[in-house]
Design an enzyme around this catalytic site. Structure first.
Site, PDB file in Angstrom:
ATOM      1  N   HIS A  70       0.864  -1.195   0.000  1.00 49.98           N
ATOM      2  CA  HIS A  70       0.000   0.000   0.000  1.00 49.98           C
ATOM      3  C   HIS A  70       0.896   1.238   0.000  1.00 49.98           C
ATOM      4  O   HIS A  70       1.633   1.463   0.956  1.00 49.98           O
ATOM      5  CB  HIS A  70      -0.916   0.005   1.225  1.00 49.98           C
ATOM      6  CG  HIS A  70      -1.912  -1.120   1.224  1.00 49.98           C
ATOM      7  ND1 HIS A  70      -3.137  -1.027   0.601  1.00 49.98           N
ATOM      8  CD2 HIS A  70      -1.858  -2.370   1.740  1.00 49.98           C
ATOM      9  CE1 HIS A  70      -3.803  -2.164   0.749  1.00 49.98           C
ATOM     10  NE2 HIS A  70      -3.049  -3.006   1.435  1.00 49.98           N
ATOM     11  N   LEU A  71       0.827   2.009  -1.076  1.00 53.67           N
ATOM     12  CA  LEU A  71       1.695   3.197  -1.184  1.00 53.67           C
ATOM     13  C   LEU A  71       0.940   4.496  -0.909  1.00 53.67           C
ATOM     14  O   LEU A  71       1.547   5.560  -0.808  1.00 53.67           O
ATOM     15  CB  LEU A  71       2.356   3.247  -2.574  1.00 53.67           C
ATOM     16  CG  LEU A  71       3.382   2.147  -2.863  1.00 53.67           C
ATOM     17  CD1 LEU A  71       3.909   2.259  -4.277  1.00 53.67           C
ATOM     18  CD2 LEU A  71       4.531   2.182  -1.861  1.00 53.67           C
ATOM     19  N   ARG A  72      -0.389   4.428  -0.845  1.00 59.86           N
ATOM     20  CA  ARG A  72      -1.253   5.536  -0.372  1.00 59.86           C
ATOM     21  C   ARG A  72      -1.331   6.763  -1.270  1.00 59.86           C
ATOM     22  O   ARG A  72      -2.023   7.718  -0.940  1.00 59.86           O
ATOM     23  CB  ARG A  72      -0.814   6.006   1.024  1.00 59.86           C
ATOM     24  CG  ARG A  72      -0.704   4.922   2.069  1.00 59.86           C
ATOM     25  CD  ARG A  72      -2.010   4.225   2.328  1.00 59.86           C
ATOM     26  NE  ARG A  72      -1.925   3.357   3.502  1.00 59.86           N
ATOM     27  CZ  ARG A  72      -2.700   2.298   3.694  1.00 59.86           C
ATOM     28  NH1 ARG A  72      -3.627   1.972   2.812  1.00 59.86           N
ATOM     29  NH2 ARG A  72      -2.572   1.560   4.771  1.00 59.86           N
ATOM     30  N   ASN A 102      -6.343   0.657  -3.303  1.00 53.14           N
ATOM     31  CA  ASN A 102      -7.284   1.342  -2.388  1.00 53.14           C
ATOM     32  C   ASN A 102      -6.755   2.696  -1.912  1.00 53.14           C
ATOM     33  O   ASN A 102      -6.657   2.975  -0.727  1.00 53.14           O
ATOM     34  CB  ASN A 102      -7.641   0.447  -1.193  1.00 53.14           C
ATOM     35  CG  ASN A 102      -6.443   0.118  -0.315  1.00 53.14           C
ATOM     36  OD1 ASN A 102      -5.292   0.182  -0.757  1.00 53.14           O
ATOM     37  ND2 ASN A 102      -6.690  -0.234   0.926  1.00 53.14           N
ATOM     38  N   ASP A 160      -8.830  -4.855  -2.918  1.00 50.84           N
ATOM     39  CA  ASP A 160      -8.257  -5.146  -1.599  1.00 50.84           C
ATOM     40  C   ASP A 160      -8.668  -4.135  -0.540  1.00 50.84           C
ATOM     41  O   ASP A 160      -8.764  -2.933  -0.795  1.00 50.84           O
ATOM     42  CB  ASP A 160      -6.729  -5.189  -1.648  1.00 50.84           C
ATOM     43  CG  ASP A 160      -6.144  -5.569  -0.302  1.00 50.84           C
ATOM     44  OD1 ASP A 160      -6.338  -6.717   0.099  1.00 50.84           O
ATOM     45  OD2 ASP A 160      -5.522  -4.713   0.346  1.00 50.84           O
ATOM     46  N   HIS A 187      -9.271 -10.260  -1.635  1.00 53.83           N
ATOM     47  CA  HIS A 187      -9.173 -10.083  -0.178  1.00 53.83           C
ATOM     48  C   HIS A 187     -10.394 -10.795   0.388  1.00 53.83           C
ATOM     49  O   HIS A 187     -11.500 -10.289   0.316  1.00 53.83           O
ATOM     50  CB  HIS A 187      -9.174  -8.573   0.114  1.00 53.83           C
ATOM     51  CG  HIS A 187      -9.445  -8.193   1.538  1.00 53.83           C
ATOM     52  ND1 HIS A 187      -8.541  -7.487   2.301  1.00 53.83           N
ATOM     53  CD2 HIS A 187     -10.518  -8.372   2.337  1.00 53.83           C
ATOM     54  CE1 HIS A 187      -9.046  -7.264   3.502  1.00 53.83           C
ATOM     55  NE2 HIS A 187     -10.247  -7.785   3.547  1.00 53.83           N
ATOM     56  N   ASN A 286      -5.607  -6.649   9.272  1.00 53.10           N
ATOM     57  CA  ASN A 286      -6.679  -7.379   8.630  1.00 53.10           C
ATOM     58  C   ASN A 286      -6.139  -8.110   7.385  1.00 53.10           C
ATOM     59  O   ASN A 286      -5.574  -7.442   6.518  1.00 53.10           O
ATOM     60  CB  ASN A 286      -7.788  -6.398   8.225  1.00 53.10           C
ATOM     61  CG  ASN A 286      -9.022  -7.119   7.725  1.00 53.10           C
ATOM     62  OD1 ASN A 286      -9.184  -8.312   7.950  1.00 53.10           O
ATOM     63  ND2 ASN A 286      -9.878  -6.399   7.029  1.00 53.10           N
ATOM     64  N   ASP A 313       1.972  -6.894   2.461  1.00 54.77           N
ATOM     65  CA  ASP A 313       0.775  -6.109   2.824  1.00 54.77           C
ATOM     66  C   ASP A 313       1.208  -4.867   3.618  1.00 54.77           C
ATOM     67  O   ASP A 313       0.528  -4.461   4.561  1.00 54.77           O
ATOM     68  CB  ASP A 313      -0.250  -6.940   3.596  1.00 54.77           C
ATOM     69  CG  ASP A 313      -1.626  -6.266   3.656  1.00 54.77           C
ATOM     70  OD1 ASP A 313      -1.812  -5.206   3.016  1.00 54.77           O
ATOM     71  OD2 ASP A 313      -2.511  -6.792   4.352  1.00 54.77           O
ATOM     72  N   PHE A 331      -6.529  -0.811  10.713  1.00 59.89           N
ATOM     73  CA  PHE A 331      -5.826  -2.089  10.546  1.00 59.89           C
ATOM     74  C   PHE A 331      -4.572  -1.868   9.713  1.00 59.89           C
ATOM     75  O   PHE A 331      -4.607  -1.126   8.719  1.00 59.89           O
ATOM     76  CB  PHE A 331      -6.715  -3.077   9.785  1.00 59.89           C
ATOM     77  CG  PHE A 331      -7.917  -3.577  10.550  1.00 59.89           C
ATOM     78  CD1 PHE A 331      -7.790  -4.647  11.425  1.00 59.89           C
ATOM     79  CD2 PHE A 331      -9.167  -2.995  10.382  1.00 59.89           C
ATOM     80  CE1 PHE A 331      -8.899  -5.137  12.119  1.00 59.89           C
ATOM     81  CE2 PHE A 331     -10.283  -3.472  11.073  1.00 59.89           C
ATOM     82  CZ  PHE A 331     -10.153  -4.546  11.943  1.00 59.89           C
TER      83      PHE A 331
HETATM   84  O1  DOR Z   1      -4.491  -4.469   7.548  1.00 61.78           O
HETATM   85  C1  DOR Z   1      -4.845  -4.094   6.454  1.00 61.78           C
HETATM   86  N1  DOR Z   1      -4.575  -2.847   6.001  1.00 61.78           N
HETATM   87  N2  DOR Z   1      -5.526  -4.926   5.676  1.00 61.78           N
HETATM   88  C2  DOR Z   1      -6.089  -4.543   4.502  1.00 61.78           C
HETATM   89  O2  DOR Z   1      -6.694  -5.355   3.875  1.00 61.78           O
HETATM   90  C3  DOR Z   1      -5.976  -3.145   4.057  1.00 61.78           C
HETATM   91  C4  DOR Z   1      -4.803  -2.495   4.644  1.00 61.78           C
HETATM   92  C5  DOR Z   1      -4.813  -1.005   4.496  1.00 61.78           C
HETATM   93  O3  DOR Z   1      -5.135  -0.503   3.424  1.00 61.78           O
HETATM   94  O4  DOR Z   1      -4.447  -0.327   5.467  1.00 61.78           O
HETATM   95 ZN    ZN Z   2      -6.393  -7.021   2.102  1.00 58.92          ZN
END
Ligand code: DOR
Ligand code: ZN
Length: 436
Positions: A70-72, A102, A160, A187, A286, A313, A331
């Site tokens: 996840h690079l945001r 996401n 995801d 996911h 998660n 992740d 999460f």
């Molecule tokens: O822990 C998690 N963080 N699980 C995910 O599926 C999404 C992720 C997030 O985008 O922070």
């Molecule tokens: Zn996920």
């Protein structure tokens, strides 16, 4: 030109795990052999300066490829951005990462795909492969323009963070993605079964009085998606598998020939629900950490090939968000800079996993499944590679992390066994733990 002398090369693509000399020139691996003389090397160099590295006691392997990062960016650059994340990647030994969709907005059209890809190129560290969403706005209602997004450069499609709850939508997604040749990354989490849970339901959640997510919330969707992949012949990749039952379901589906691959996150291989304390949200993730028995099943699944890949992740969050009470904190665990070392220390050194299997699962197999550059050091391939020093130790401190995030369970701890040189296309991008 680089001359790496007497280094332990691990390259599953060539079934290589032995001391070798390696020559790198013009961005590519030129030659690997058990002995090279100085005259031979100088002849190959043709006047170009030769940088010699004594590799005794160290490992060289193809750069890790992380299929779940996840690079945001765009939208949540306070947590991470493509530059900081791809720098963190090379610090951790990754030469390619797949950027999860996401973001804000989510990556659901070609323009956004191209934006992420270009930002990755502009950064110039790990290669960044965008993942597109499966559905528009990640709403689960309407499919994205998959063919168009493929032209823009997506490596896969995933909603995801959310699960596609509607089975017909998932069936259609597999059917259409099949036409593009790209996998759907799932996911697996049934929303109703997961409810408002905060950690895995079990003895530990009961003891702490935290709402639990039952294991079946994952496994029931794993079963559904495996059946849909079988029915459609589509390509399915299961993200962050965390339950014993999921491993068993995948094992059975593979025996039937379903086109499925699966990944496991380092935190699910190292920690379990009993490690969680209500006063520290760092292990709130998660899917949630499972039982100690689940952890064993995951390790066994990774050893026997039921689980194909390791993926981080990497889920960066701000300190303020993670400082909230357990029920309100997001999460996620940030792990690009620590994951390889943690796996080395907790799984390879104790003899639970071979280093060869780790490299296969974190480099060779991801490259093959998602059709990416890398995963091999065969002569003529791009020199995307990592020099790993098993003796190098480092205390994980906020000041030295290059990710914007601090939500790692290894903060304040010393990790031993770290990548100390990383090349992308033969260009040195990390040396002695400093990103160049
Ligand atoms: O822990 C998690 N963080 N699980 C995910 O599926 C999404 C992720 C997030 O985008 O922070
Ligand atoms: Zn996920």
């Amino acid at each position: 030109m680089w001359w790496l002398k007497n280094i332990q090369v691990i390259d599953p693509s060539q079934k290589l795990s032995s001391p070798q000399d390696v020559l790198v020139q013009g961005g590519q691996v030129l030659e690997i052999s058990t002995s090279m003389t100085e005259e031979e090397v100088l002849a190959e160099a043709q006047g170009e300066p030769v940088e010699t590295i004594n590799g005794t006691g160290k490992f060289l392997f193809p750069g890790l490829i992380d299929v779940h990062t996840h690079l945001r960016e765009p939208g949540q650059e306070d947590k991470e951005d493509i530059l900081s994340g791809s720098r963190a990647a090379v610090r951790g030994g990754f030469t390619a990462i797949m950027a999860m969709a996401n973001t804000l907005p989510v990556i659901d059209n070609r323009a956004l795909v191209e934006f992420v890809r270009r930002q990755g190129e502009r950064a110039g560290y790990a290669q960044v492969y965008p993942i597109g969403t499966v559905t528009k706005g990640m709403q689960g209602l309407e499919l994205v323009e998959m063919a168009d997004m493929k032209e823009g450069g997506v490596a896969a499609f995933s909603d995801d963070g959310k699960n596609i709850q509607n089975a017909e939508m998932m069936r259609l997604a597999l059917e259409y993605a099949k036409l593009t040749g790209l996998p759907i990354i799932s996911h697996c989490e049934d929303k109703e079964l997961a409810g408002e849970g905060l950690m895995r339901r079990g003895v530990a959640s009961t003891r702490m009085g935290l709402r639990g997510i039952p294991a079946i919330a994952e496994s029931v969707i794993v079963a559904r998606d495996l059946l849909l992949a079988e029915e459609t012949g589509g390509k399915l990749h299961l993200a962050h598998i965390s339950t014993t039952e999921s491993v068993e379901l995948i094992r059975r589906a593979k025996a039937k020939g379903v086109d499925v691959t699966a990944e496991v996150n380092p935190h699910h291989l190292i920690f379990c629900d009993q490690d969680i304390t209500i006063t520290d949200t760092v292990l709130k993730v998660n899917p949630p950490l499972g039982s100690a028995a689940d952890r064993e099943a995951l390790i066994e699944g990774l050893r026997d090939g039921t689980i194909d890949m390791i993926a981080t992740d990497h889920a960066p969050h701000t300190q303020a968000e993670k400082a909230r009470p357990f029920a309100e904190a997001p999460f996620g665990i940030a792990s690009l800079e620590t994951a390889l070392s943690a796996v080395w220390q907790h799984l390879v050194l104790p003899g639970r996993l071979s280093f060869e299997r780790v490299i296969e699962a974190w480099s060779y197999t991801p490259a093959k499944r998602f059709n990416l550059r890398g995963g091999s050091l065969k002569p003529g391939t791009s020199a995307d590679m990592v020099l790993f020093d098993p003796d190098f130790a480092e205390m994980i401190e906020p000041a030295t992390l290059v990710s914007k995030a601090r939500n790692t369970p290894f903060l304040g701890k010393t990790l031993q066994g770290l990548p100390v040189m990383v090349w992308v296309e033969g260009r040195l991008v990390q040396r002695d733990r400093t990103v160049l």
